[in-house]
Design a protein around this motif. Sequence first.
Motif, PDB file in Angstrom:
ATOM      1  N   TYR A   1       0.648  -1.212   0.109  1.00  0.00           N
ATOM      2  CA  TYR A   1       0.236  -0.387  -0.032  1.00  0.00           C
ATOM      3  C   TYR A   1       0.979   1.497   0.118  1.00  0.00           C
ATOM      4  CZ  TYR A   1      -3.709  -3.644   1.653  1.00  0.00           C
ATOM      5  OH  TYR A   1      -4.238  -4.641   1.547  1.00  0.00           O
ATOM      6  N   VAL A   2       1.666   1.209   0.699  1.00  0.00           N
ATOM      7  CA  VAL A   2       2.347   2.642   0.588  1.00  0.00           C
ATOM      8  C   VAL A   2       3.760   3.187  -0.366  1.00  0.00           C
ATOM      9  CG1 VAL A   2       4.723   3.663   2.143  1.00  0.00           C
ATOM     10  CG2 VAL A   2       2.961   2.686   3.487  1.00  0.00           C
ATOM     11  N   PHE A   3       3.959   1.519  -0.802  1.00  0.00           N
ATOM     12  CA  PHE A   3       5.017   1.619  -2.044  1.00  0.00           C
ATOM     13  C   PHE A   3       4.218   1.855  -3.584  1.00  0.00           C
ATOM     14  CE2 PHE A   3       8.491   0.396   0.512  1.00  0.00           C
ATOM     15  CZ  PHE A   3       9.673   1.333  -0.044  1.00  0.00           C
ATOM     16  N   GLY A   4       2.630   1.550  -3.878  1.00  0.00           N
ATOM     17  CA  GLY A   4       1.872   0.912  -4.758  1.00  0.00           C
ATOM     18  C   GLY A   4       1.885  -0.260  -5.837  1.00  0.00           C
ATOM     19  N   THR A   5       3.047  -1.488  -5.100  1.00  0.00           N
ATOM     20  CA  THR A   5       2.971  -2.434  -5.425  1.00  0.00           C
ATOM     21  C   THR A   5       2.573  -3.535  -5.635  1.00  0.00           C
ATOM     22  OG1 THR A   5       4.725  -3.304  -3.841  1.00  0.00           O
ATOM     23  CG2 THR A   5       5.601  -1.859  -5.653  1.00  0.00           C
ATOM     24  N   LEU A   6       0.923  -2.903  -5.637  1.00  0.00           N
ATOM     25  CA  LEU A   6      -0.478  -4.246  -5.611  1.00  0.00           C
ATOM     26  C   LEU A   6      -0.146  -5.902  -6.448  1.00  0.00           C
ATOM     27  CD1 LEU A   6      -3.341  -1.717  -4.765  1.00  0.00           C
ATOM     28  CD2 LEU A   6      -1.676  -2.375  -3.193  1.00  0.00           C
TER      29      LEU A   6
ATOM     30  N   SER B   1      -1.585  -7.558  -1.304  1.00  0.00           N
ATOM     31  CA  SER B   1      -2.937  -6.649  -0.979  1.00  0.00           C
ATOM     32  C   SER B   1      -4.586  -7.014  -2.071  1.00  0.00           C
ATOM     33  CB  SER B   1      -2.163  -5.623  -1.059  1.00  0.00           C
ATOM     34  OG  SER B   1      -1.750  -5.531  -2.307  1.00  0.00           O
ATOM     35  N   GLY B   2      -4.375  -7.851  -2.853  1.00  0.00           N
ATOM     36  CA  GLY B   2      -5.641  -7.572  -4.284  1.00  0.00           C
ATOM     37  C   GLY B   2      -5.026  -6.613  -4.974  1.00  0.00           C
ATOM     38  N   THR B   3      -6.191  -6.215  -6.103  1.00  0.00           N
ATOM     39  CA  THR B   3      -5.774  -5.103  -6.880  1.00  0.00           C
ATOM     40  C   THR B   3      -7.052  -4.582  -6.698  1.00  0.00           C
ATOM     41  OG1 THR B   3      -5.500  -6.691  -8.803  1.00  0.00           O
ATOM     42  CG2 THR B   3      -3.664  -6.102  -8.377  1.00  0.00           C
ATOM     43  N   ASP B   4      -8.238  -4.613  -5.918  1.00  0.00           N
ATOM     44  CA  ASP B   4      -9.528  -4.947  -6.551  1.00  0.00           C
ATOM     45  C   ASP B   4      -9.191  -3.087  -5.864  1.00  0.00           C
ATOM     46  OD1 ASP B   4      -9.619  -4.297  -3.662  1.00  0.00           O
ATOM     47  OD2 ASP B   4     -10.736  -5.931  -3.174  1.00  0.00           O
ATOM     48  N   ALA B   5     -10.687  -2.588  -6.327  1.00  0.00           N
ATOM     49  CA  ALA B   5     -10.960  -0.919  -5.730  1.00  0.00           C
ATOM     50  C   ALA B   5     -10.543  -0.509  -4.511  1.00  0.00           C
ATOM     51  CB  ALA B   5     -12.369  -1.015  -5.724  1.00  0.00           C
ATOM     52  N   ARG B   6     -11.361  -1.047  -3.472  1.00  0.00           N
ATOM     53  CA  ARG B   6     -10.549  -1.387  -2.015  1.00  0.00           C
ATOM     54  C   ARG B   6      -9.401  -1.351  -1.958  1.00  0.00           C
ATOM     55  NH1 ARG B   6     -15.606  -4.201   0.178  1.00  0.00           N
ATOM     56  NH2 ARG B   6     -17.384  -2.774   0.026  1.00  0.00           N
ATOM     57  N   ALA B   7      -8.452  -2.177  -2.609  1.00  0.00           N
ATOM     58  CA  ALA B   7      -6.473  -2.193  -2.475  1.00  0.00           C
ATOM     59  C   ALA B   7      -6.397  -1.091  -3.187  1.00  0.00           C
ATOM     60  CB  ALA B   7      -6.357  -3.141  -2.939  1.00  0.00           C
ATOM     61  N   ARG B   8      -6.932  -0.442  -4.000  1.00  0.00           N
ATOM     62  CA  ARG B   8      -6.305   0.615  -4.855  1.00  0.00           C
ATOM     63  C   ARG B   8      -6.371   2.105  -3.903  1.00  0.00           C
ATOM     64  NH1 ARG B   8      -8.556  -1.543  -9.137  1.00  0.00           N
ATOM     65  NH2 ARG B   8     -10.503   0.165  -9.078  1.00  0.00           N
ATOM     66  N   ALA B   9      -7.782   2.138  -2.937  1.00  0.00           N
ATOM     67  CA  ALA B   9      -8.541   3.021  -2.446  1.00  0.00           C
ATOM     68  C   ALA B   9      -7.361   3.311  -0.747  1.00  0.00           C
ATOM     69  CB  ALA B   9     -10.039   3.283  -1.670  1.00  0.00           C
ATOM     70  N   THR B  10      -6.943   2.983  -0.810  1.00  0.00           N
ATOM     71  CA  THR B  10      -5.861   1.981   0.429  1.00  0.00           C
ATOM     72  C   THR B  10      -4.578   3.115   0.242  1.00  0.00           C
ATOM     73  OG1 THR B  10      -7.622   0.033   1.149  1.00  0.00           O
ATOM     74  CG2 THR B  10      -5.372   0.420   2.294  1.00  0.00           C
ATOM     75  N   ARG B  11      -4.319   1.699  -0.720  1.00  0.00           N
ATOM     76  CA  ARG B  11      -3.080   2.656  -1.168  1.00  0.00           C
ATOM     77  C   ARG B  11      -3.216   3.757  -1.702  1.00  0.00           C
ATOM     78  NH1 ARG B  11      -2.157   1.414  -7.743  1.00  0.00           N
ATOM     79  NH2 ARG B  11      -4.681   2.514  -7.651  1.00  0.00           N
ATOM     80  N   ASP B  12      -4.279   4.604  -2.056  1.00  0.00           N
ATOM     81  CA  ASP B  12      -3.748   5.857  -2.556  1.00  0.00           C
ATOM     82  C   ASP B  12      -3.875   6.639  -1.765  1.00  0.00           C
ATOM     83  OD1 ASP B  12      -4.032   4.963  -5.150  1.00  0.00           O
ATOM     84  OD2 ASP B  12      -5.985   5.480  -5.426  1.00  0.00           O
ATOM     85  N   ALA B  13      -4.238   5.663  -1.059  1.00  0.00           N
ATOM     86  CA  ALA B  13      -4.345   6.740   1.127  1.00  0.00           C
ATOM     87  C   ALA B  13      -3.051   6.712   1.548  1.00  0.00           C
ATOM     88  CB  ALA B  13      -5.533   6.431   1.657  1.00  0.00           C
ATOM     89  N   MET B  14      -2.325   5.328   2.216  1.00  0.00           N
ATOM     90  CA  MET B  14      -1.277   5.375   1.991  1.00  0.00           C
ATOM     91  C   MET B  14      -0.096   6.054   1.437  1.00  0.00           C
ATOM     92  SD  MET B  14      -1.610   3.963   5.020  1.00  0.00           S
ATOM     93  CE  MET B  14      -0.723   2.768   5.699  1.00  0.00           C
ATOM     94  N   VAL B  15      -0.220   6.425   0.273  1.00  0.00           N
ATOM     95  CA  VAL B  15       0.860   6.832  -0.459  1.00  0.00           C
ATOM     96  C   VAL B  15       0.351   8.595   0.271  1.00  0.00           C
ATOM     97  CG1 VAL B  15       1.474   7.373  -2.745  1.00  0.00           C
ATOM     98  CG2 VAL B  15       1.058   5.232  -2.212  1.00  0.00           C
ATOM     99  N   ARG B  16      -0.388   9.471  -0.022  1.00  0.00           N
ATOM    100  CA  ARG B  16      -0.947  10.161   0.448  1.00  0.00           C
ATOM    101  C   ARG B  16      -0.087  10.228   1.502  1.00  0.00           C
ATOM    102  NH1 ARG B  16      -5.900   9.638  -1.729  1.00  0.00           N
ATOM    103  NH2 ARG B  16      -7.056  10.037   0.284  1.00  0.00           N
ATOM    104  N   ALA B  17      -0.138   9.538   2.286  1.00  0.00           N
ATOM    105  CA  ALA B  17      -0.477   9.973   3.807  1.00  0.00           C
ATOM    106  C   ALA B  17       1.060   9.529   4.074  1.00  0.00           C
ATOM    107  CB  ALA B  17      -0.825   8.623   4.676  1.00  0.00           C
ATOM    108  N   PHE B  18       1.989   9.336   3.140  1.00  0.00           N
ATOM    109  CA  PHE B  18       3.340   9.182   3.737  1.00  0.00           C
ATOM    110  C   PHE B  18       4.076  10.041   2.517  1.00  0.00           C
ATOM    111  CE2 PHE B  18       2.678   5.872   6.050  1.00  0.00           C
ATOM    112  CZ  PHE B  18       3.823   4.634   6.469  1.00  0.00           C
ATOM    113  N   THR B  19       3.720  10.353   1.456  1.00  0.00           N
ATOM    114  CA  THR B  19       4.365  11.465   0.607  1.00  0.00           C
ATOM    115  C   THR B  19       4.408  12.723   1.837  1.00  0.00           C
ATOM    116  OG1 THR B  19       2.742  11.463  -0.780  1.00  0.00           O
ATOM    117  CG2 THR B  19       4.813   9.964  -1.265  1.00  0.00           C
ATOM    118  N   GLY B  20       2.925  12.709   2.186  1.00  0.00           N
ATOM    119  CA  GLY B  20       2.511  14.477   3.131  1.00  0.00           C
ATOM    120  C   GLY B  20       3.520  14.407   4.213  1.00  0.00           C
TER     121      GLY B  20
END
Length: 515
Positions: free
Chosen positions: A430-435, A442-461
């Motif tokens: 989720y943090v690296f975006g390597t689903l 993690s899987g690659t479904d919509a919820r996995a992608r939403a989790t990834r997007d939020a974690m990437v925003r959190a860490f890069t922020g």
Amino acid sequence: MSAGKGFSRRAVMGGGAALVSAPLLARVGDPKVGRFTGLREQGVQAFKGIRYGRAARFERAVAEPAGAATKAQGFAAIAPQRGNPDEAQAEDCLFLNVWTPDAHSKARRAVMVYFHGGAYSNGTVTDPLTHGARLAAQGDVVVVTVNHRLNALGYAWLKPFGSRFADSGNLGQLDLILALEWVRDNIAAFGGDPAQVMVFGQSGGGAKIATLMAMPAAKGLFHAAATMSGQQVVASGPMNAWKRTQALFAALKLQPGDVETLRTMPLARIVEALGATDPVMGSGPVYFGPVLDMTHLPRHPFWPDAPSQSHHIPMILGNTREETRAFIDPRGAKLQGLDWSNLAMRIAPEIKIDLDVHWVVAQYRAQYPQWTPAQVFYAATTAGRSWPGQVIEADARAKAGAGATWVYQLDRTSPVDPLRGAAHTDDIPYVFGTLDAPGSMSGTDARARATRDAMVRAFTGLAKTGKPGLADWTPYALPNRATLVVDDGAFAVVSDPRRWERELWSIAPYVQPGS
């Protein structure tokens, strides 16, 4: 990864023949840094296998000076270890990797430097889960990943043998400091801002960061930090560290004072001996980690309080809800035949807090009467082994009035293997975006992608601004202990979400292997 895997190939039909395009190259040329030729990878520029230092066995590493043109198109050998047997390993392992959206000296993007897990004994940043291309592209940051010396080669305590080994016990940490100095001096040429460096790491990588926060030589080299299921409350005391060195000597059948043979013997013998029983913890393999040497590490990382030199550093601390499902296989021998009659005795060897396990089981059964023995087993082993360090560190920073701290808890169950639950390492993709990387749960479904997007925003922020990129994430403070609970694509800030377990396990001291 070989350089060939980074090639962009395109078959063009014409004149009865198929033509293959040349690799898409990326270049850095700076007289103060050197000239590097990398590859374009997933929309960014990748430079792999950059040497940052050289070191003789059991000696402090020295920086690699800027030199001739370097082909940085493939990962270098990883540190010698008992794990990862299919990868090339070598003592000459001080290399790092850089992914950047634009290797231009005026870009000045935030830099995220990753230290791998594997305790202090194993691990590598060549794992596809931690390749930095997607994080660099999605987060618009420069990503650096670092290999360094591990186990006895990085942390054996040899100082009693004389001043030649004065830096031993913390050589692996000093390697990381050397890598951060490389980042400070060189990352601008790759489009990074040396004044905006965030370190982040999972498991042992997080523990290394916690230790760096108490090392004077690391002061000023990073400006934000994030640990993922990785804490270091105390280091190894020199007496316990010496016991471990003696255990290594015994496993190698060396005379107690024969350090010269240890320094020159074949590497394979040392690696084999790492499986010896730890004389302090009473189980194997023998633990080698940072040592309280009063020089490079003059205090324990988070005992008796948070290190004052790092109070100003904003920090994310995270854990997964069921850490131990990753390394205690739900389908393995330890869970076979598990029932209420044997549950306590199976929990006992897995925890690091000395409580009456029969009493512990009774407390869980009273609190959660609907739970199965397996649910109690994983909750107790996680809360009594893998989670307490985070609580101690977060509370210590809050008590000290340190810079803002944010805590998360990953609850999302793996859709790939539901028996795994939310386990150790599951936050990495989720943090690296390597689903979709090999090994991702993690899987690659919509919820996995939403989790990834939020974690990437959190860490890069946090890397860019000193605050996570999620506006509603409340900082951690006492007594509320605000925690971001990350579930199946949903996010909620909850006050002290595992209060009952936290209070139960805080009755007795937490003992880390270094203690």
